[in-house]
Write a protein that holds these residues in place. Structure first.
Motif, PDB file in Angstrom:
ATOM      1  N   PHE A 250      26.193  42.106  24.648  1.00 33.30           N
ATOM      2  CA  PHE A 250      27.487  41.434  24.679  1.00 33.30           C
ATOM      3  C   PHE A 250      28.467  41.982  23.648  1.00 33.30           C
ATOM      4  CE2 PHE A 250      25.034  38.128  26.880  1.00 33.30           C
ATOM      5  CZ  PHE A 250      25.859  37.940  27.973  1.00 33.30           C
ATOM      6  N   ILE A 251      28.049  42.035  22.408  1.00 34.53           N
ATOM      7  CA  ILE A 251      28.990  42.398  21.346  1.00 34.53           C
ATOM      8  C   ILE A 251      29.383  43.873  21.422  1.00 34.53           C
ATOM      9  CG2 ILE A 251      29.298  42.543  18.854  1.00 34.53           C
ATOM     10  CD1 ILE A 251      27.615  39.986  18.667  1.00 34.53           C
ATOM     11  N   TYR A 252      28.413  44.794  21.532  1.00 34.76           N
ATOM     12  CA  TYR A 252      28.738  46.219  21.606  1.00 34.76           C
ATOM     13  C   TYR A 252      29.569  46.555  22.839  1.00 34.76           C
ATOM     14  CZ  TYR A 252      25.584  47.286  17.713  1.00 34.76           C
ATOM     15  OH  TYR A 252      24.997  47.351  16.488  1.00 34.76           O
ATOM     16  N   PRO A 253      29.222  46.059  24.026  1.00 38.53           N
ATOM     17  CA  PRO A 253      30.085  46.367  25.177  1.00 38.53           C
ATOM     18  C   PRO A 253      31.508  45.837  25.027  1.00 38.53           C
ATOM     19  CG  PRO A 253      27.952  45.653  25.943  1.00 38.53           C
ATOM     20  CD  PRO A 253      27.979  45.433  24.458  1.00 38.53           C
ATOM     21  N   ILE A 254      31.669  44.662  24.430  1.00 35.56           N
ATOM     22  CA  ILE A 254      33.018  44.128  24.219  1.00 35.56           C
ATOM     23  C   ILE A 254      33.789  45.006  23.240  1.00 35.56           C
ATOM     24  CG2 ILE A 254      34.301  42.186  23.227  1.00 35.56           C
ATOM     25  CD1 ILE A 254      32.156  40.335  24.454  1.00 35.56           C
ATOM     26  N   LEU A 255      33.127  45.399  22.155  1.00 36.50           N
ATOM     27  CA  LEU A 255      33.789  46.291  21.191  1.00 36.50           C
ATOM     28  C   LEU A 255      34.142  47.635  21.832  1.00 36.50           C
ATOM     29  CD1 LEU A 255      31.738  45.650  17.929  1.00 36.50           C
ATOM     30  CD2 LEU A 255      34.070  44.907  18.442  1.00 36.50           C
ATOM     31  N   ASN A 256      33.232  48.183  22.635  1.00 34.20           N
ATOM     32  CA  ASN A 256      33.509  49.454  23.311  1.00 34.20           C
ATOM     33  C   ASN A 256      34.673  49.323  24.284  1.00 34.20           C
ATOM     34  OD1 ASN A 256      31.569  50.981  22.018  1.00 34.20           O
ATOM     35  ND2 ASN A 256      30.010  50.606  23.571  1.00 34.20           N
ATOM     36  N   PHE A 257      34.758  48.206  24.955  1.00 29.28           N
ATOM     37  CA  PHE A 257      35.848  47.998  25.911  1.00 29.28           C
ATOM     38  C   PHE A 257      37.194  47.940  25.197  1.00 29.28           C
ATOM     39  CE2 PHE A 257      38.609  45.085  28.311  1.00 29.28           C
ATOM     40  CZ  PHE A 257      38.720  45.813  29.495  1.00 29.28           C
ATOM     41  N   PHE A 258      37.253  47.178  24.093  1.00 27.23           N
ATOM     42  CA  PHE A 258      38.531  47.023  23.398  1.00 27.23           C
ATOM     43  C   PHE A 258      38.929  48.250  22.583  1.00 27.23           C
ATOM     44  CE2 PHE A 258      37.765  42.396  24.017  1.00 27.23           C
ATOM     45  CZ  PHE A 258      38.901  42.156  24.777  1.00 27.23           C
ATOM     46  N   THR A 259      37.987  49.061  22.206  1.00 28.70           N
ATOM     47  CA  THR A 259      38.336  50.277  21.470  1.00 28.70           C
ATOM     48  C   THR A 259      38.572  51.448  22.407  1.00 28.70           C
ATOM     49  OG1 THR A 259      35.997  50.820  21.140  1.00 28.70           O
ATOM     50  CG2 THR A 259      37.104  49.588  19.384  1.00 28.70           C
ATOM     51  N   GLY A 260      38.440  51.224  23.698  1.00 29.49           N
ATOM     52  CA  GLY A 260      38.752  52.254  24.683  1.00 29.49           C
ATOM     53  C   GLY A 260      37.633  53.244  24.902  1.00 29.49           C
ATOM     54  N   GLY A 261      36.454  52.935  24.459  1.00 28.65           N
ATOM     55  CA  GLY A 261      35.338  53.862  24.600  1.00 28.65           C
ATOM     56  C   GLY A 261      34.786  53.918  26.014  1.00 28.65           C
ATOM     57  N   GLU A 262      34.620  52.789  26.657  1.00 24.42           N
ATOM     58  CA  GLU A 262      34.014  52.755  27.991  1.00 24.42           C
ATOM     59  C   GLU A 262      34.660  51.683  28.836  1.00 24.42           C
ATOM     60  OE1 GLU A 262      29.756  52.773  28.589  1.00 24.42           O
ATOM     61  OE2 GLU A 262      29.454  53.548  26.575  1.00 24.42           O
ATOM     62  N   ILE A 263      34.530  51.888  30.122  1.00 25.38           N
ATOM     63  CA  ILE A 263      34.947  50.872  31.089  1.00 25.38           C
ATOM     64  C   ILE A 263      33.693  50.495  31.860  1.00 25.38           C
ATOM     65  CG2 ILE A 263      36.328  50.406  33.128  1.00 25.38           C
ATOM     66  CD1 ILE A 263      38.439  52.257  32.005  1.00 25.38           C
ATOM     67  N   TYR A 264      33.437  49.199  31.952  1.00 24.90           N
ATOM     68  CA  TYR A 264      32.210  48.726  32.576  1.00 24.90           C
ATOM     69  C   TYR A 264      32.501  48.192  33.964  1.00 24.90           C
ATOM     70  CZ  TYR A 264      30.370  49.068  27.877  1.00 24.90           C
ATOM     71  OH  TYR A 264      29.994  49.538  26.657  1.00 24.90           O
ATOM     72  N   THR A 265      31.544  48.417  34.845  1.00 24.06           N
ATOM     73  CA  THR A 265      31.646  47.886  36.204  1.00 24.06           C
ATOM     74  C   THR A 265      30.999  46.514  36.237  1.00 24.06           C
ATOM     75  OG1 THR A 265      29.547  48.849  36.897  1.00 24.06           O
ATOM     76  CG2 THR A 265      31.520  50.220  37.170  1.00 24.06           C
ATOM     77  N   LEU A 266      31.165  45.846  37.350  1.00 23.29           N
ATOM     78  CA  LEU A 266      30.550  44.530  37.524  1.00 23.29           C
ATOM     79  C   LEU A 266      29.027  44.635  37.484  1.00 23.29           C
ATOM     80  CD1 LEU A 266      31.282  41.607  37.942  1.00 23.29           C
ATOM     81  CD2 LEU A 266      31.240  41.983  40.411  1.00 23.29           C
ATOM     82  N   LYS A 267      28.496  45.752  37.984  1.00 26.00           N
ATOM     83  CA  LYS A 267      27.044  45.978  37.953  1.00 26.00           C
ATOM     84  C   LYS A 267      26.553  46.102  36.515  1.00 26.00           C
ATOM     85  CE  LYS A 267      23.517  48.936  39.961  1.00 26.00           C
ATOM     86  NZ  LYS A 267      23.234  50.100  40.788  1.00 26.00           N
TER      87      LYS A 267
END
Length: 142
Positions: A41-58
């Motif tokens: 939860f925390i790392y993916p949220i940080l990656n999303f807001f810092t522009g590192g990755e975009i996650y799919t629904l899967k």
């Protein structure tokens, strides 16, 4: 050798030792739960807001199912530990016999009637009783 085993059993089943063992086991299981929360939860949220990755629904569903799996593992571990401690406490309480209760009555040596254990004078024959013994001191009145 038998005395050594008995001493070890007494040491291992003491309350402090059992509390420490429970703390270590629950701490390890909780550590896995926190690691899962951080990784899923925390790392993916940080990656999303810092522009590192975009996650799919899967990806999000995978993160959520991984965290739920860690949560279920923690709850199962806690429940098994709880049941195990209940059994251990039950077994240790079977070995300990309750101390006999102090008698609530005693017998007057003169009239042989039942009186309270802490009585200093017999209510039936009015004899003076010596404390903590069955000897009787008779006071004559004139």
């Amino acid at each position: 050798m038998k005395k050594f085993i008995e001493e070890f059993k007494t040491f291992a089943l003491r309350g402090n030792m059992m509390d420490m063992a429970v703390g270590v086991i629950i701490g390890g299981a909780f550590s896995n739960l926190v690691t899962s929360l951080t990784n899923n939860f925390i790392y993916p949220i940080l990656n999303f807001f810092t522009g590192g990755e975009i996650y799919t629904l899967k990806d999000i569903a995978g993160f959520f199912s991984s965290f739920i799996s860690s949560l279920v593992n923690f709850l199962i571990m806690a429940f098994v530990l709880f049941c195990l401690l209940k059994v251990i406490n039950k077994l240790t309480s079977l070995g300990h016999k309750a101390a006999p209760a102090a008698p609530e009555t005693k017998t007057c040596p003169f009239c042989k009637s039942k009186i309270a254990a802490d009585a200093t004078r017999c209510p039936h024959c009015t004899s003076m009783l010596v404390a903590e013994t069955t000897e009787v001191s008779v006071k004559t009145t004139s």
